[in-house]
Motif scaffolding. Structure first.
Motif, PDB file in Angstrom:
ATOM      1  N   VAL A  38       5.813  -3.467   1.698  1.00 45.82           N
ATOM      2  CA  VAL A  38       4.903  -4.208   0.819  1.00 45.82           C
ATOM      3  C   VAL A  38       4.362  -3.286  -0.280  1.00 45.82           C
ATOM      4  CG1 VAL A  38       2.674  -5.420   0.714  1.00 45.82           C
ATOM      5  CG2 VAL A  38       4.276  -5.943   2.533  1.00 45.82           C
ATOM      6  N   GLU A  45      -0.818  -6.182  -3.496  1.00 48.64           N
ATOM      7  CA  GLU A  45      -0.128  -6.720  -2.308  1.00 48.64           C
ATOM      8  C   GLU A  45      -0.433  -5.865  -1.076  1.00 48.64           C
ATOM      9  OE1 GLU A  45       2.155  -8.406  -5.746  1.00 48.64           O
ATOM     10  OE2 GLU A  45       1.211  -6.488  -5.291  1.00 48.64           O
ATOM     11  N   LEU A 127      -4.231 -13.500  -2.216  1.00 53.57           N
ATOM     12  CA  LEU A 127      -2.925 -13.128  -1.640  1.00 53.57           C
ATOM     13  C   LEU A 127      -2.993 -13.038  -0.119  1.00 53.57           C
ATOM     14  CD1 LEU A 127      -1.300 -10.321  -3.832  1.00 53.57           C
ATOM     15  CD2 LEU A 127      -0.276 -12.497  -3.225  1.00 53.57           C
ATOM     16  N   GLY A 190       7.893 -12.145  -1.160  1.00 51.27           N
ATOM     17  CA  GLY A 190       6.824 -11.145  -1.286  1.00 51.27           C
ATOM     18  C   GLY A 190       6.111 -10.911   0.036  1.00 51.27           C
ATOM     19  N   ILE A 191       4.765 -10.875  -0.005  1.00 46.99           N
ATOM     20  CA  ILE A 191       4.042 -10.549   1.231  1.00 46.99           C
ATOM     21  C   ILE A 191       4.136 -11.672   2.271  1.00 46.99           C
ATOM     22  CG2 ILE A 191       2.441  -9.011   0.028  1.00 46.99           C
ATOM     23  CD1 ILE A 191       0.204 -11.016   0.738  1.00 46.99           C
TER      24      ILE A 191
END
Length: 462
Positions: A38, A45, A127, A190-191
Motif C-alpha cells: 500500500v 493510502e 479512504l 487500491g487499498i
C-alpha cells in the motif's frame, strides 16, 4: 533443585514453542506486506491502512485473548484422557469464538464514526472507511481460526496453525498484489484490494485449518456429533470465566502500547517514526516470548490435569528460564546494534530527508536501549501469564496487569514523555516500569499459588 532439572525440559519447550513463534511471525508478516504494497500507492493510502488496522488490532486482541481460554481446559482434559471433555471444550469454544467474531465485526463497523473525532485528515478517513468494512469482516474468520488453533494447541499439536499461517501468507501476497495493482484479469482496487486480500487469505486459513484437523488421525474423533442440544451452560460459563479476564489482560497491554504511539505523536512526527521503528523491532522479538507463553499454558495445563504440582513448578520455571535466556540474547543484540538497526527502516539515499533521518535514528537508538531492558521484563510477564492461564487463574492476573500497565506504567509514560526532556525515551521508561511491575507481581502470584496447591495436594495424598 539443580540447574539441570530445568535445562532438561528445554527440548520439549522448544519443540512446542517454535511452530507458535513462526506462526506469530507469519501473522506479523501479513501487516508488513500490507504496509509495503500500500505504501507504493502513496502516503494517504498508507495512513488510511494504518488508521484502519489500529481499530482492527484492538478488536483482534480481544478475540485472541478470549480464545486462549480453550487451551488450558483442553490441555488439562488431555492429561486426564477425557475425550468427552476435550470434545465439549472444542465445540463450545468454537461456537463462542464464532459469536464473538460476529460481535467484534459489528462493533468495529459501528465504531467507524470515532475516526472523525480523532482529528485525522478527512481524505485519510474517507479512504479508511471502506477498508475497515472489509477488514472488520475478516475478524470473523480470524476469531473462528483461533478456536481451531487453541484446540490444537491444547492437544500439544502446535505445528498445524503454523502451516495455516504460512498458507495464508502465500494467498495474501498473491491476492494483495493482483487486486491492489490490477494485474491480469483482476481489477485495480487500491487499498480496497489490500482489504479483500486479507479477507480471502483469512477465510482460506480457517478452511485449511478445519480440513487439516478434521482428517488428522488423532483429532478427527472430536469433529463428530456436533449438536446445539449438547451445548451446556456450565461449559459456556467456564470458557467465558476464563476468556473474559484473558481478553482484558491482552486489551490492557495493547491499549498501553497504542497510548505510547499517541503520546509519541503529540511530541513530534520524528518521535512517532522512531517509536514505530523501535516498536516493530520489539514486537518481532516479543513473538519468541509469546511462543513460550503458549508452551507454558499447554505444559502447565497438562501437569494440572495430572495433579503433579511439584513437576508443574519445575516445568514452568524451565520455561521462565528459557524466556530469560532468549530475551537477554535479544537485549544484547539491541544494545550492540542500537545505532545501526533504525537505518533499515529509513530511505538513507533521500537527500531531502537527511535532517529528519538523523533525528529519527538518534531517538530510535535511545528507545532501543530502553527496549533492550524491557525485553526481559516483557518476556517474564508474558510467560508467567501463560503459566497462570494454564492453572486457569485469570482474575487476579487481570487486576495485576491493569494496575501495572495503567496505574504504574501509563502515568510515568505520560509525565516523562510530555513534561520532561526525556520525551520519547521517557514514554518507553514508563512502558518498562509497567512491564517490570507486571513481571514481578505475576511471578509472586504464581509462586504463592503453586505453593498453596502443593500443600493442598500433599494433604490430600497423605
Amino acid at each position: 533443585m539443580n540447574f539441570s532439572q530445568y535445562t532438561k525440559e528445554f527440548s520439549e519447550n522448544i519443540k512446542l514453542a517454535y511452530p507458535v513463534i513462526l506462526g506469530m511471525l507469519g501473522h506479523t508478516l501479513i501487516g508488513i506486506v500490507d504496509n509495503i504494497m500500500v505504501g507504493k500507492l502513496g502516503s494517504t493510502e498508507l495512513a488510511a491502512v494504518s488508521l484502519g488496522n489500529s481499530f482492527i488490532f484492538v478488536a483482534m486482541s480481544l478475540g485472541i485473548g478470549f480464545s486462549t481460554a480453550i487451551t488450558p481446559i483442553i490441555a488439562e482434559a488431555d492429561a486426564e484422557n477425557d475425550d468427552k471433555k476435550i470434545r465439549s471444550a472444542f465445540h463450545h469454544g468454537l461456537l463462542l469464538c464464532t459469536i464473538l467474531g460476529v460481535a467484534l465485526f459489528v462493533l468495529i463497523v459501528l465504531a467507524k464514526p470515532l475516526m472523525y473525532l480523532m482529528h485525522q485528515p478527512k481524505e485519510v478517513v474517507d479512504l479508511a472507511n471502506p477498508y475497515i468494512d472489509w477488514v472488520a469482516f475478516s475478524l470473523i474468520p480470524v476469531i473462528v481460526y483461533q478456536g481451531y488453533k487453541q484446540f490444537a494447541d491444547g492437544l500439544s499439536e502446535t505445528k498445524y496453525s503454523m502451516y495455516a499461517i504460512f498458507m495464508a501468507n502465500v494467498v495474501h501476497i498473491f491476492f494483495n498484489y493482483v487486486l491492489i495493482y490490477g494485474v491480469w484479469i483482476f481489477p485495480k482496487l487500491g487499498i480496497l484490494g489490500a482489504a479483500l486480500g486479507t479477507v480471502i487469505s483469512r477465510i482460506m486459513m480457517v478452511v485449511f485449518m478445519h480440513y487439516i484437523l478434521k482428517y488428522n488421525k488423532r483429532m478427527k474423533i472430536y469433529f463428530k456429533d456436533f449438536s446445539f442440544k449438547q451445548i451446556k451452560k456450565s461449559m459456556i460459563r467456564k470458557i467465558v470465566n476464563l476468556g473474559f479476564p484473558s481478553a482484558m489482560q491482552m486489551l490492557f497491554e495493547v491499549a498501553l502500547f497504542t497510548a505510547a504511539i499517541w503520546l509519541s505523536g503529540t511530541i513530534s512526527k520524528n518521535s512517532q517514526a522512531a517509536n514505530q521503528i523501535a516498536l516493530t523491532l520489539a514486537t518481532m522479538t516479543f513473538m519468541f516470548a509469546m511462543g513460550l507463553s503458549v508452551t507454558a499454558m499447554i505444559r502447565v495445563g497438562n501437569q494440572k490435569g495430572l495433579n503433579d504440582y511439584k513437576n508443574l513448578v519445575v516445568v514452568a520455571k524451565s520455561i521462565f528460564l528459557l524466556a530469560i535466556i532468549v530475551e537477554i540474547v535479544f537485549a544484547l543484540f539491541f544494545i550492540l546494534f542500537h545505532t545501526y538497526l533504525p537505518h533499515l527502516f529509513l530511505d538513507m539515499e533521500n537527500s531531502n530527508q537527511i535532517l529528519d533521518n538523523k533525528e529519527v535514528i538518534s531517538i530510535a537508538a535511545q528507545l532501543l536501549l530502553v527496549a533492550a531492558v524491557f525485553q526481559i521484563s516483557d518476556g517474564i510477564q508474558v510467560v508467567v501469564l501463560g503459566a497462570l492461564r494454564g492453572l486457569q487463574d485469570v482474575k487476579i492476573p487481570m487486576y495485576i496487569t491493569f494496575v501495572a500497565y495503567w496505574i504504574v506504567g501509563f502515568p510515568i509514560s505520560f509525565y516523562l514523555g510530555l513534561y520532561t526532556n526525556l520525551k520519547a525515551a521517557g514514554i518507553w521508561i514508563g512502558l518498562l516500569a509497567g512491564l517490570t511491575s507486571a513481571a514481578l507481581f505475576l511471578y509472586i502470584r504464581f509462586h504463592n499459588l503453586t505453593k498453596k496447591l502443593i500443600k493442598i495436594n500433599n494433604r490430600l495424598t497423605n
